[in-house]
Design a protein around this motif. Sequence first.
Motif, PDB file in Angstrom:
ATOM      1  N   ALA A 100       0.833  -1.209   0.000  1.00 47.49           N
ATOM      2  CA  ALA A 100       0.000   0.000   0.000  1.00 47.49           C
ATOM      3  C   ALA A 100       0.867   1.258   0.000  1.00 47.49           C
ATOM      4  O   ALA A 100       0.545   2.245  -0.675  1.00 47.49           O
ATOM      5  N   LEU A 101       1.975   1.220   0.737  1.00 50.67           N
ATOM      6  CA  LEU A 101       2.878   2.375   0.780  1.00 50.67           C
ATOM      7  C   LEU A 101       3.486   2.638  -0.595  1.00 50.67           C
ATOM      8  O   LEU A 101       3.504   3.782  -1.067  1.00 50.67           O
ATOM      9  N   VAL A 102       3.962   1.599  -1.249  1.00 50.58           N
ATOM     10  CA  VAL A 102       4.564   1.758  -2.581  1.00 50.58           C
ATOM     11  C   VAL A 102       3.519   2.272  -3.574  1.00 50.58           C
ATOM     12  O   VAL A 102       3.798   3.161  -4.384  1.00 50.58           O
ATOM     13  N   ALA A 103       2.298   1.747  -3.503  1.00 53.22           N
ATOM     14  CA  ALA A 103       1.231   2.222  -4.400  1.00 53.22           C
ATOM     15  C   ALA A 103       0.950   3.705  -4.156  1.00 53.22           C
ATOM     16  O   ALA A 103       0.792   4.486  -5.104  1.00 53.22           O
ATOM     17  N   PHE A 104       0.909   4.104  -2.890  1.00 55.94           N
ATOM     18  CA  PHE A 104       0.692   5.512  -2.553  1.00 55.94           C
ATOM     19  C   PHE A 104       1.813   6.378  -3.116  1.00 55.94           C
ATOM     20  O   PHE A 104       1.568   7.425  -3.719  1.00 55.94           O
ATOM     21  N   LEU A 105       3.050   5.949  -2.923  1.00 51.59           N
ATOM     22  CA  LEU A 105       4.195   6.732  -3.409  1.00 51.59           C
ATOM     23  C   LEU A 105       4.179   6.845  -4.928  1.00 51.59           C
ATOM     24  O   LEU A 105       4.503   7.901  -5.477  1.00 51.59           O
ATOM     25  N   HIS A 106       3.774   5.790  -5.626  1.00 46.64           N
ATOM     26  CA  HIS A 106       3.683   5.851  -7.091  1.00 46.64           C
ATOM     27  C   HIS A 106       2.642   6.870  -7.531  1.00 46.64           C
ATOM     28  O   HIS A 106       2.825   7.546  -8.545  1.00 46.64           O
ATOM     29  N   ARG A 107       1.529   6.972  -6.783  1.00 47.36           N
ATOM     30  CA  ARG A 107       0.492   7.956  -7.133  1.00 47.36           C
ATOM     31  C   ARG A 107       0.940   9.373  -6.813  1.00 47.36           C
ATOM     32  O   ARG A 107       0.579  10.316  -7.499  1.00 47.36           O
ATOM     33  N   ALA A 108       1.703   9.529  -5.729  1.00 38.46           N
ATOM     34  CA  ALA A 108       1.987  10.869  -5.223  1.00 38.46           C
ATOM     35  C   ALA A 108       3.306  11.469  -5.686  1.00 38.46           C
ATOM     36  O   ALA A 108       3.472  12.681  -5.631  1.00 38.46           O
ATOM     37  N   TRP A 109       4.238  10.657  -6.141  1.00 39.54           N
ATOM     38  CA  TRP A 109       5.566  11.178  -6.476  1.00 39.54           C
ATOM     39  C   TRP A 109       5.881  10.906  -7.937  1.00 39.54           C
ATOM     40  O   TRP A 109       5.813   9.769  -8.383  1.00 39.54           O
ATOM     41  N   PRO A 110       6.244  11.924  -8.717  1.00 40.01           N
ATOM     42  CA  PRO A 110       6.418  11.751 -10.158  1.00 40.01           C
ATOM     43  C   PRO A 110       7.688  10.996 -10.567  1.00 40.01           C
ATOM     44  O   PRO A 110       7.709  10.360 -11.619  1.00 40.01           O
ATOM     45  N   ASN A 111       8.728  11.060  -9.767  1.00 39.70           N
ATOM     46  CA  ASN A 111      10.001  10.462 -10.154  1.00 39.70           C
ATOM     47  C   ASN A 111      10.067   9.018  -9.652  1.00 39.70           C
ATOM     48  O   ASN A 111      10.362   8.758  -8.489  1.00 39.70           O
ATOM     49  N   ARG A 112       9.790   8.071 -10.546  1.00 39.87           N
ATOM     50  CA  ARG A 112       9.734   6.650 -10.177  1.00 39.87           C
ATOM     51  C   ARG A 112      11.069   6.147  -9.620  1.00 39.87           C
ATOM     52  O   ARG A 112      11.105   5.248  -8.806  1.00 39.87           O
ATOM     53  N   ALA A 113      12.167   6.747 -10.045  1.00 38.63           N
ATOM     54  CA  ALA A 113      13.486   6.311  -9.588  1.00 38.63           C
ATOM     55  C   ALA A 113      13.701   6.598  -8.101  1.00 38.63           C
ATOM     56  O   ALA A 113      14.561   5.991  -7.469  1.00 38.63           O
TER      57      ALA A 113
END
Length: 195
Positions: free
Chosen positions: A19-32
Amino acid sequence: MDDSLDDWFAREILVHEGALVAFLHRAWPNRAEIHDLRQEAYVRVYEAAGKSRPTAPRAFLFTTARHLITDRLRRGRVVSIEPVGDLEALNVLIDEVSPERRLDAHQILHRLAAAFDRLPPRCREVVWLRRVEELPQKEVAARLGISEKTVEKQVAKGVRLLAEHFYGNGQARRATRSSVPETEDGKGHRQQHPD
C-alpha cells in the motif's frame, strides 16, 4: 538491537509495504526515487518508534510518507517541467490557498460526507472498501462474502446515489437522460424536440 522493536516494526509497519509503494507511485512523479522515499519513511518510523510506539502504526507510516514528500517538494521549489504527481493524495495544504477556497472545499466535503452517510449500509461499506481503502474488487467480495458482480453493482449504485444527492434531487440523472434538445412551449413548460 532491540528485538521487540524489530518484531513490532515487521508486524505493524512492513505489512503495509504494498500500500505504501502504491501511494508513493500515485503521489511522487520520479519513479526512480520511490525506493529511497520508502526507505526514508521506514527509517523515520523506526527511529520514532524507538522513542515511543505510535498508537496507529499504519496512519503514522502514511503520515510520515506524506511529510517526506512535502519536505522534498519544499526543498525542490525550483521550477520543474515535470508534473508533481497527485497533490490531492498528499493532503498537503498549499500556502497560497485563499480562505474562500478553503471554505468551499470544507463545504463540499461536508456535502459529500452527508451524501455518503445516506447510502444504504451494504452499499456504503462496499463503496468505502473499493473507493476509499482502494481494495481490489475480489478482496472486497471475499471480505464481505458477496460475489464480485454484487460488488460491481453496489459501487455503481453508490456512485449514482452520491451524484444524485451531491448534485441535488436527481439533476445528475436528468442531465444524462437525454441528449434531445429542450425548448419552452410558450407557457413556460419544457418540451423535448428531436432534430
